[in-house]
Design a protein around this motif. Sequence first.
Motif, PDB file in Angstrom:
ATOM      1  N   SER A  50      -3.347   5.341  -9.337  1.00  0.00           N
ATOM      2  CA  SER A  50      -3.000   4.223  -8.932  1.00  0.00           C
ATOM      3  C   SER A  50      -3.565   3.042  -8.913  1.00  0.00           C
ATOM      4  O   SER A  50      -4.823   3.227  -8.641  1.00  0.00           O
ATOM      5  CB  SER A  50      -2.241   4.348  -7.523  1.00  0.00           C
ATOM      6  OG  SER A  50      -1.826   3.258  -6.945  1.00  0.00           O
ATOM      7  N   SER A  51      -3.041   1.901  -9.191  1.00  0.00           N
ATOM      8  CA  SER A  51      -4.182   0.861  -9.000  1.00  0.00           C
ATOM      9  C   SER A  51      -3.857  -0.062  -7.729  1.00  0.00           C
ATOM     10  O   SER A  51      -4.373  -1.298  -7.583  1.00  0.00           O
ATOM     11  CB  SER A  51      -4.067   0.032 -10.366  1.00  0.00           C
ATOM     12  OG  SER A  51      -2.660  -0.465 -10.476  1.00  0.00           O
ATOM     13  N   ASN A  52      -2.823   0.486  -7.006  1.00  0.00           N
ATOM     14  CA  ASN A  52      -2.173  -0.491  -5.771  1.00  0.00           C
ATOM     15  C   ASN A  52      -2.830   0.093  -4.528  1.00  0.00           C
ATOM     16  O   ASN A  52      -2.696  -0.515  -3.329  1.00  0.00           O
ATOM     17  CB  ASN A  52      -0.811  -0.576  -5.780  1.00  0.00           C
ATOM     18  CG  ASN A  52      -0.160   0.916  -5.566  1.00  0.00           C
ATOM     19  OD1 ASN A  52      -0.802   1.683  -5.183  1.00  0.00           O
ATOM     20  ND2 ASN A  52       1.256   0.803  -5.452  1.00  0.00           N
ATOM     21  N   GLY A  53      -3.724   1.135  -4.750  1.00  0.00           N
ATOM     22  CA  GLY A  53      -4.306   1.480  -3.551  1.00  0.00           C
ATOM     23  C   GLY A  53      -3.714   2.441  -2.598  1.00  0.00           C
ATOM     24  O   GLY A  53      -4.118   2.841  -1.440  1.00  0.00           O
ATOM     25  N   ARG A  54      -2.368   2.941  -2.979  1.00  0.00           N
ATOM     26  CA  ARG A  54      -1.704   3.670  -2.252  1.00  0.00           C
ATOM     27  C   ARG A  54      -1.370   5.119  -3.190  1.00  0.00           C
ATOM     28  O   ARG A  54      -0.741   4.919  -4.055  1.00  0.00           O
ATOM     29  CB  ARG A  54      -0.326   2.827  -1.637  1.00  0.00           C
ATOM     30  CG  ARG A  54      -0.690   1.845  -0.387  1.00  0.00           C
ATOM     31  CD  ARG A  54       0.644   1.569   0.163  1.00  0.00           C
ATOM     32  NE  ARG A  54       0.373   0.806   1.051  1.00  0.00           N
ATOM     33  CZ  ARG A  54       1.466   0.433   2.198  1.00  0.00           C
ATOM     34  NH1 ARG A  54       2.716   0.525   1.494  1.00  0.00           N
ATOM     35  NH2 ARG A  54       0.852  -0.276   3.046  1.00  0.00           N
ATOM     36  N   PHE A  55      -1.767   6.243  -2.426  1.00  0.00           N
ATOM     37  CA  PHE A  55      -1.150   7.583  -3.051  1.00  0.00           C
ATOM     38  C   PHE A  55      -0.456   8.311  -2.292  1.00  0.00           C
ATOM     39  O   PHE A  55      -0.637   8.387  -1.118  1.00  0.00           O
ATOM     40  CB  PHE A  55      -2.576   8.206  -3.257  1.00  0.00           C
ATOM     41  CG  PHE A  55      -3.699   7.419  -4.018  1.00  0.00           C
ATOM     42  CD1 PHE A  55      -3.819   7.284  -5.397  1.00  0.00           C
ATOM     43  CD2 PHE A  55      -4.541   6.350  -3.611  1.00  0.00           C
ATOM     44  CE1 PHE A  55      -4.689   6.417  -6.182  1.00  0.00           C
ATOM     45  CE2 PHE A  55      -5.203   5.319  -3.963  1.00  0.00           C
ATOM     46  CZ  PHE A  55      -5.350   5.469  -5.508  1.00  0.00           C
ATOM     47  N   ARG A  56       0.513   8.796  -2.818  1.00  0.00           N
ATOM     48  CA  ARG A  56       1.664   9.879  -1.956  1.00  0.00           C
ATOM     49  C   ARG A  56       1.732  11.345  -2.384  1.00  0.00           C
ATOM     50  O   ARG A  56       1.687  11.497  -3.681  1.00  0.00           O
ATOM     51  CB  ARG A  56       3.058   9.195  -2.209  1.00  0.00           C
ATOM     52  CG  ARG A  56       2.812   7.797  -1.489  1.00  0.00           C
ATOM     53  CD  ARG A  56       4.367   7.033  -1.941  1.00  0.00           C
ATOM     54  NE  ARG A  56       4.399   5.561  -1.424  1.00  0.00           N
ATOM     55  CZ  ARG A  56       4.026   4.451  -1.858  1.00  0.00           C
ATOM     56  NH1 ARG A  56       3.494   4.862  -3.053  1.00  0.00           N
ATOM     57  NH2 ARG A  56       4.461   3.450  -1.342  1.00  0.00           N
TER      58      ARG A  56
END
Length: 235
Positions: A50-56
Amino acid sequence: MMKTTIFLGLAMLFATLSFAQNNRRSAEVFLQIVNPGKYNVYLDDELVASSNGRFRFYDVYNSAPTLSIIQGNTVILKQQIRVIPEQRLILSLDNRRLNTLKQLNIYRNRQYALNDFDGYTGDYNTGIVPPVLPQPELSYRLLSEDAFQAFLVQYRRENFDDGRLRMINVVTKNSSLLSAQVRILLKSFNFDDQRLKVATNLYKNVADPQNYFTLSDIFVFPSNKDDFLKYLEKQ
């Protein structure tokens, strides 16, 4: 007969793993990285980029998985964490320090109760219909090294390119490979044109596309190498 037995064995293996997971209570692990940048985050063998800093990470069955955070070729953090079944663990990485922000119950009144990151969904706390889960930007179920080596033993028994291609299609249907693993498989093909075809087809299944260009040196003919690099330029 041998080919049929191999494919049936692989199918039974994946079905057994799937059945075992579906009969256990899972957890969730969400991670937020404060410092901007593009990261690859592993939880055991599963990768989310991810490039938005959030990982699920959904459907986490291991109670003590290993979290690995990689930026480029640098391992920022590698640490074992603890998760609780039917809870979402929300973590934050700030200046290479991992902090626990929240632990939330996934279900309320037997209904899925969480929003897309760090809170509850309000009306869904007691509602009938659970919310639709957001999809992570990119999620892979990597083939473990042990599973890859077991697959490689059977793969090398194939004497023809068509048989090798069928086995690759079977194993990549539910799993992704690393560029280094793809290199091993491509070297077994007898014809350079077939090697190029398989290499381009496997690009969408590779877990580390930033390293895929390194496969260009496996081609015998310069024209195939050029076609491979031109293909990567368009991705």
